[in-house]
Design a protein around this motif. Structure first.
Motif, mmCIF file in Angstrom:
data_model
loop_
_atom_site.group_PDB
_atom_site.id
_atom_site.type_symbol
_atom_site.label_atom_id
_atom_site.label_comp_id
_atom_site.label_asym_id
_atom_site.label_seq_id
_atom_site.Cartn_x
_atom_site.Cartn_y
_atom_site.Cartn_z
ATOM 1 N N PRO A 163 1.768 -5.626 12.334
ATOM 2 C CA PRO A 163 2.775 -6.521 12.937
ATOM 3 C C PRO A 163 3.890 -5.766 13.656
ATOM 4 O O PRO A 163 4.386 -6.226 14.690
ATOM 5 N N VAL A 164 4.285 -4.616 13.130
ATOM 6 C CA VAL A 164 5.344 -3.838 13.787
ATOM 7 C C VAL A 164 4.865 -3.336 15.143
ATOM 8 O O VAL A 164 5.606 -3.379 16.135
ATOM 9 N N SER A 211 -0.236 3.622 -0.398
ATOM 10 C CA SER A 211 0.880 2.815 0.078
ATOM 11 C C SER A 211 0.333 1.572 0.760
ATOM 12 O O SER A 211 -0.790 1.527 1.217
ATOM 13 N N ASN A 212 1.167 0.583 0.857
ATOM 14 C CA ASN A 212 0.757 -0.660 1.497
ATOM 15 C C ASN A 212 1.040 -0.543 2.991
ATOM 16 O O ASN A 212 2.176 -0.628 3.428
ATOM 17 N N ALA A 213 -0.016 -0.359 3.777
ATOM 18 C CA ALA A 213 0.137 -0.140 5.212
ATOM 19 C C ALA A 213 -0.084 -1.415 6.017
ATOM 20 O O ALA A 213 -0.281 -1.361 7.221
ATOM 21 N N ALA A 214 -0.023 -2.569 5.369
ATOM 22 C CA ALA A 214 -0.274 -3.821 6.075
ATOM 23 C C ALA A 214 0.859 -4.181 7.024
ATOM 24 O O ALA A 214 0.690 -5.026 7.894
ATOM 25 N N TRP A 215 2.009 -3.580 6.898
ATOM 26 C CA TRP A 215 3.142 -3.908 7.759
ATOM 27 C C TRP A 215 3.063 -3.198 9.103
ATOM 28 O O TRP A 215 3.777 -3.558 10.037
ATOM 29 N N ILE A 216 2.193 -2.214 9.256
ATOM 30 C CA ILE A 216 2.128 -1.420 10.493
ATOM 31 C C ILE A 216 1.639 -2.255 11.678
ATOM 32 O O ILE A 216 2.196 -2.171 12.770
#
Length: 71
Positions: A49-50, A42-47
């Motif tokens: 910034p959140v 999965s693409n975990a690059a958003w974690i």
């Protein structure tokens, strides 16, 4: 004597058949373009910034009452 002449002639003619080798040309190597593989399943690059936004929201909403109203 006839046998010696026949053998010498056969060796001379056979020598020409094996005189040269074929020129070896190496096969051209295929060009491989390496594409970067995606991260994990999965693409975990958003974690990140959140988590940063959550930390900023927590710092803003932290209600620190420094007023000393007691006299």
């Amino acid at each position: 004597m006839k046998f010696i002449v026949t053998t010498a002639t056969a060796l001379l003619l056979a020598g020409q058949a094996f005189a040269g080798n074929l020129v070896f040309e190496a096969p051209e190597e295929p060009v491989v373009v390496a594409e970067p593989e995606p991260m994990g399943g999965s693409n975990a690059a958003w974690i990140i910034p959140v988590i940063g936004l959550a930390a900023i929201a927590y710092a803003i909403s932290d209600d620190d009452d420094d007023d000393d109203d007691t006299e």
